[in-house]
Design a protein around this motif. Structure first.
Motif, PDB file in Angstrom:
ATOM      1  N   ALA A 126       0.816  -1.212   0.000  1.00  0.00           N
ATOM      2  CA  ALA A 126       0.000   0.000   0.000  1.00  0.00           C
ATOM      3  C   ALA A 126       0.848   1.261   0.000  1.00  0.00           C
ATOM      4  CB  ALA A 126      -0.938  -0.005   1.204  1.00  0.00           C
ATOM      5  N   ARG A 127       0.390   2.270  -0.747  1.00  0.00           N
ATOM      6  CA  ARG A 127       1.004   3.602  -0.750  1.00  0.00           C
ATOM      7  C   ARG A 127      -0.096   4.642  -0.620  1.00  0.00           C
ATOM      8  NH1 ARG A 127       5.903   4.516  -3.178  1.00  0.00           N
ATOM      9  NH2 ARG A 127       5.513   6.644  -2.467  1.00  0.00           N
ATOM     10  N   PRO A 128      -0.663   4.801   0.580  1.00  0.00           N
ATOM     11  CA  PRO A 128      -1.718   5.788   0.760  1.00  0.00           C
ATOM     12  C   PRO A 128      -1.279   7.220   0.488  1.00  0.00           C
ATOM     13  CG  PRO A 128      -1.703   4.229   2.574  1.00  0.00           C
ATOM     14  CD  PRO A 128      -0.448   3.999   1.793  1.00  0.00           C
ATOM     15  N   ASP A 129       0.015   7.441   0.337  1.00  0.00           N
ATOM     16  CA  ASP A 129       0.524   8.777   0.076  1.00  0.00           C
ATOM     17  C   ASP A 129       0.442   9.182  -1.386  1.00  0.00           C
ATOM     18  OD1 ASP A 129       2.442   6.699  -0.276  1.00  0.00           O
ATOM     19  OD2 ASP A 129       4.061   8.172  -0.368  1.00  0.00           O
ATOM     20  N   VAL A 130       0.143   8.242  -2.290  1.00  0.00           N
ATOM     21  CA  VAL A 130       0.200   8.580  -3.716  1.00  0.00           C
ATOM     22  C   VAL A 130      -1.154   8.588  -4.417  1.00  0.00           C
ATOM     23  CG1 VAL A 130       2.570   7.742  -3.895  1.00  0.00           C
ATOM     24  CG2 VAL A 130       0.691   6.237  -4.549  1.00  0.00           C
ATOM     25  N   SER A 131      -2.148   7.861  -3.913  1.00  0.00           N
ATOM     26  CA  SER A 131      -3.466   7.842  -4.539  1.00  0.00           C
ATOM     27  C   SER A 131      -4.456   7.191  -3.587  1.00  0.00           C
ATOM     28  CB  SER A 131      -3.437   7.096  -5.879  1.00  0.00           C
ATOM     29  OG  SER A 131      -3.020   5.752  -5.709  1.00  0.00           O
ATOM     30  N   ASP A 132      -5.734   7.235  -3.934  1.00  0.00           N
ATOM     31  CA  ASP A 132      -6.764   6.726  -3.040  1.00  0.00           C
ATOM     32  C   ASP A 132      -6.828   5.198  -3.076  1.00  0.00           C
ATOM     33  OD1 ASP A 132      -9.098   5.868  -5.019  1.00  0.00           O
ATOM     34  OD2 ASP A 132      -8.339   7.802  -5.723  1.00  0.00           O
ATOM     35  N   GLY A 133      -7.524   4.639  -2.083  1.00  0.00           N
ATOM     36  CA  GLY A 133      -7.586   3.192  -1.951  1.00  0.00           C
ATOM     37  C   GLY A 133      -8.272   2.507  -3.109  1.00  0.00           C
ATOM     38  N   ALA A 134      -9.350   3.083  -3.616  1.00  0.00           N
ATOM     39  CA  ALA A 134     -10.074   2.474  -4.737  1.00  0.00           C
ATOM     40  C   ALA A 134      -9.189   2.387  -5.974  1.00  0.00           C
ATOM     41  CB  ALA A 134     -11.338   3.276  -5.039  1.00  0.00           C
ATOM     42  N   THR A 135      -8.434   3.446  -6.241  1.00  0.00           N
ATOM     43  CA  THR A 135      -7.532   3.457  -7.402  1.00  0.00           C
ATOM     44  C   THR A 135      -6.474   2.372  -7.271  1.00  0.00           C
ATOM     45  OG1 THR A 135      -7.892   5.813  -7.787  1.00  0.00           O
ATOM     46  CG2 THR A 135      -5.890   4.855  -8.716  1.00  0.00           C
ATOM     47  N   GLN A 136      -5.908   2.227  -6.082  1.00  0.00           N
ATOM     48  CA  GLN A 136      -4.865   1.211  -5.908  1.00  0.00           C
ATOM     49  C   GLN A 136      -5.429  -0.202  -5.966  1.00  0.00           C
ATOM     50  OE1 GLN A 136      -1.648   1.902  -3.150  1.00  0.00           O
ATOM     51  NE2 GLN A 136      -1.894   4.124  -3.294  1.00  0.00           N
ATOM     52  N   ALA A 137      -6.651  -0.401  -5.483  1.00  0.00           N
ATOM     53  CA  ALA A 137      -7.272  -1.720  -5.619  1.00  0.00           C
ATOM     54  C   ALA A 137      -7.446  -2.073  -7.089  1.00  0.00           C
ATOM     55  CB  ALA A 137      -8.621  -1.737  -4.903  1.00  0.00           C
ATOM     56  N   GLY A 138      -7.884  -1.102  -7.889  1.00  0.00           N
ATOM     57  CA  GLY A 138      -8.032  -1.350  -9.317  1.00  0.00           C
ATOM     58  C   GLY A 138      -6.716  -1.655 -10.000  1.00  0.00           C
ATOM     59  N   TYR A 139      -5.677  -0.925  -9.627  1.00  0.00           N
ATOM     60  CA  TYR A 139      -4.340  -1.163 -10.197  1.00  0.00           C
ATOM     61  C   TYR A 139      -3.849  -2.560  -9.844  1.00  0.00           C
ATOM     62  CZ  TYR A 139       0.587  -0.180 -11.303  1.00  0.00           C
ATOM     63  OH  TYR A 139       1.867  -0.217 -11.831  1.00  0.00           O
ATOM     64  N   ASP A 173      -3.916  10.960   9.244  1.00  0.00           N
ATOM     65  CA  ASP A 173      -4.383  10.708  10.596  1.00  0.00           C
ATOM     66  C   ASP A 173      -5.155   9.390  10.604  1.00  0.00           C
ATOM     67  OD1 ASP A 173      -7.319  11.160  10.099  1.00  0.00           O
ATOM     68  OD2 ASP A 173      -6.617  13.179   9.684  1.00  0.00           O
ATOM     69  N   PRO A 174      -5.430   8.807  11.784  1.00  0.00           N
ATOM     70  CA  PRO A 174      -6.088   7.496  11.834  1.00  0.00           C
ATOM     71  C   PRO A 174      -7.404   7.419  11.059  1.00  0.00           C
ATOM     72  CG  PRO A 174      -5.149   7.984  13.974  1.00  0.00           C
ATOM     73  CD  PRO A 174      -4.983   9.219  13.141  1.00  0.00           C
ATOM     74  N   GLY A 175      -8.242   8.450  11.176  1.00  0.00           N
ATOM     75  CA  GLY A 175      -9.514   8.417  10.472  1.00  0.00           C
ATOM     76  C   GLY A 175      -9.353   8.360   8.967  1.00  0.00           C
ATOM     77  N   SER A 176      -8.419   9.154   8.439  1.00  0.00           N
ATOM     78  CA  SER A 176      -8.181   9.168   6.999  1.00  0.00           C
ATOM     79  C   SER A 176      -7.596   7.848   6.517  1.00  0.00           C
ATOM     80  CB  SER A 176      -7.237  10.312   6.635  1.00  0.00           C
ATOM     81  OG  SER A 176      -7.804  11.563   6.962  1.00  0.00           O
ATOM     82  N   LEU A 177      -6.713   7.258   7.327  1.00  0.00           N
ATOM     83  CA  LEU A 177      -6.099   6.000   6.924  1.00  0.00           C
ATOM     84  C   LEU A 177      -7.115   4.855   6.968  1.00  0.00           C
ATOM     85  CD1 LEU A 177      -3.462   5.041   5.837  1.00  0.00           C
ATOM     86  CD2 LEU A 177      -2.654   4.649   8.157  1.00  0.00           C
ATOM     87  N   VAL A 178      -7.990   4.851   7.961  1.00  0.00           N
ATOM     88  CA  VAL A 178      -9.044   3.833   8.017  1.00  0.00           C
ATOM     89  C   VAL A 178      -9.952   3.960   6.796  1.00  0.00           C
ATOM     90  CG1 VAL A 178     -11.109   3.096   9.272  1.00  0.00           C
ATOM     91  CG2 VAL A 178      -8.992   3.560  10.515  1.00  0.00           C
ATOM     92  N   THR A 209      -3.860   3.414  12.716  1.00  0.00           N
ATOM     93  CA  THR A 209      -5.313   3.373  12.536  1.00  0.00           C
ATOM     94  C   THR A 209      -6.061   3.647  13.830  1.00  0.00           C
ATOM     95  OG1 THR A 209      -5.747   1.027  13.042  1.00  0.00           O
ATOM     96  CG2 THR A 209      -4.939   1.542  10.820  1.00  0.00           C
ATOM     97  N   GLY A 210      -5.325   3.874  14.924  1.00  0.00           N
ATOM     98  CA  GLY A 210      -5.981   4.028  16.211  1.00  0.00           C
ATOM     99  C   GLY A 210      -6.540   2.728  16.732  1.00  0.00           C
ATOM    100  N   ASN A 211      -6.015   1.612  16.192  1.00  0.00           N
ATOM    101  CA  ASN A 211      -6.455   0.259  16.571  1.00  0.00           C
ATOM    102  C   ASN A 211      -7.941   0.051  16.259  1.00  0.00           C
ATOM    103  OD1 ASN A 211      -5.694  -2.315  17.413  1.00  0.00           O
ATOM    104  ND2 ASN A 211      -6.237  -1.945  19.530  1.00  0.00           N
ATOM    105  N   THR A 212      -8.339   0.475  15.079  1.00  0.00           N
ATOM    106  CA  THR A 212      -9.727   0.308  14.658  1.00  0.00           C
ATOM    107  C   THR A 212     -10.123  -1.167  14.626  1.00  0.00           C
ATOM    108  OG1 THR A 212     -11.345   0.702  12.898  1.00  0.00           O
ATOM    109  CG2 THR A 212      -9.086   0.282  12.202  1.00  0.00           C
TER     110      THR A 212
END
Length: 270
Positions: A126-139, A173-178, A209-212
């Motif tokens: 995962a690279r949450p710093d470069v694009s959103d989760g949906a885009t990376q799942a598709g890639y 932040d944890p909310g954004s990463l979750v 993730t704040g231990n979500t």
């Protein structure tokens, strides 16, 4: 000598400045770095940040635990017959990172493991710093990370660990990463019919993730290089796979499935 109107001269300078800005445009965004991506593999950053504190102090019979491993381009071309003869029953293989890297060894590793009878799956760094989760799942899905119900393919795995390029939690932040993980998981499920396995360590999960407890339905692939599996992240009652060592009899990292061969088939079929 004829003198120029100072107002005209000011206007010419102003026009030139505006024209220059138009030609330059807004500052370009920095191109994401994938330097060394071939050396980023499941656990590479966990071992760096959390250390290696031993190997399991218990021995399991073959019917209790199933031995597997994970590999990436870091291992090069793998001798799959030898891996199978050493006891491997399953393997996870790095396919992609972010939206700009595909492992050059993925085809040899993915097809070769299947050819010798191993149950195999692909994973995405995962690279949450470069694009959103949906885009990376598709890639990921587009470059080998899909799933089929053939009994030999594990659900794709999402590798969530310390950022090798900068801030530990990728500047989120944890909310954004979750929310990022949820977007990846939802997209993968919508496209393949399976929830992705989540690879992580308890320490990273707590910190970033704040231990979500939100992902307890996803299979857990836990990394901990110690004598016991230890505390699990919130939301999970047990791990599906424990990555217990970064070296051993098999190429790559060493893993135990948390149960007998029947569980491996169940994990593959869904």
């Amino acid at each position: 000598m004829k003198r120029r109107n100072p107002l005209l001269r000011f206007g010419a300078v102003l026009f030139a400045g505006v024209a220059g800005l138009a030609l330059c445009g807004p500052p370009a965004e920095a191109t994401p770095s994938y330097a060394g991506a071939d050396d980023n593999f499941a656990g590479s950053q966990i071992a760096k940040h959390e250390g290696v504190d031993g190997t399991p102090n218990v021995q399991y019979a073959a019917e209790d635990q199933v031995l597997g491993h994970d590999v990436s381009g870091h291992q090069g071309a793998v001798d799959w017959p030898s891996a199978a003869n050493a006891g491997a029953k399953f393997v996870y293989i790095k396919a992609t990172e972010g939206t700009g890297f595909v492992s050059p060894q993925f085809t040899q590793q993915y097809n070769g493991s299947y050819a010798v009878g191993l149950v195999r799956g692909a994973y995405h760094f995962a690279r949450p710093d470069v694009s959103d989760g949906a885009t990376q799942a598709g890639y990921f899905i587009a470059h080998g990370g899909g799933w089929s119900g053939d009994g030999k393919t594990l659900p794709g795995a999402l590798d969530m660990e310390y950022n090798p390029y900068g801030d530990t939690c990728y500047g989120k932040d944890p909310g954004s990463l979750v929310a990022w993980i949820q977007s990846f998981s939802d997209t993968y499920r919508a496209r393949t019919g399976r929830l992705p396995t989540i690879y992580t360590s308890t320490s990273w999960w707590k910190k970033c993730t704040g231990n979500t407890p939100a992902f307890g339905a996803n299979p857990l692939w836990l990394a901990r290089y110690n004598t016991q599996v230890g505390e699990l992240p919130a939301g999970w009652r047990s791990q599906s796979i424990w990555q217990f060592a970064d070296q051993g009899v098999l190429p790559g990292d060493q893993n135990w499935l948390n149960g007998p061969l029947a569980l491996l088939r169940n994990l593959a079929i869904g």
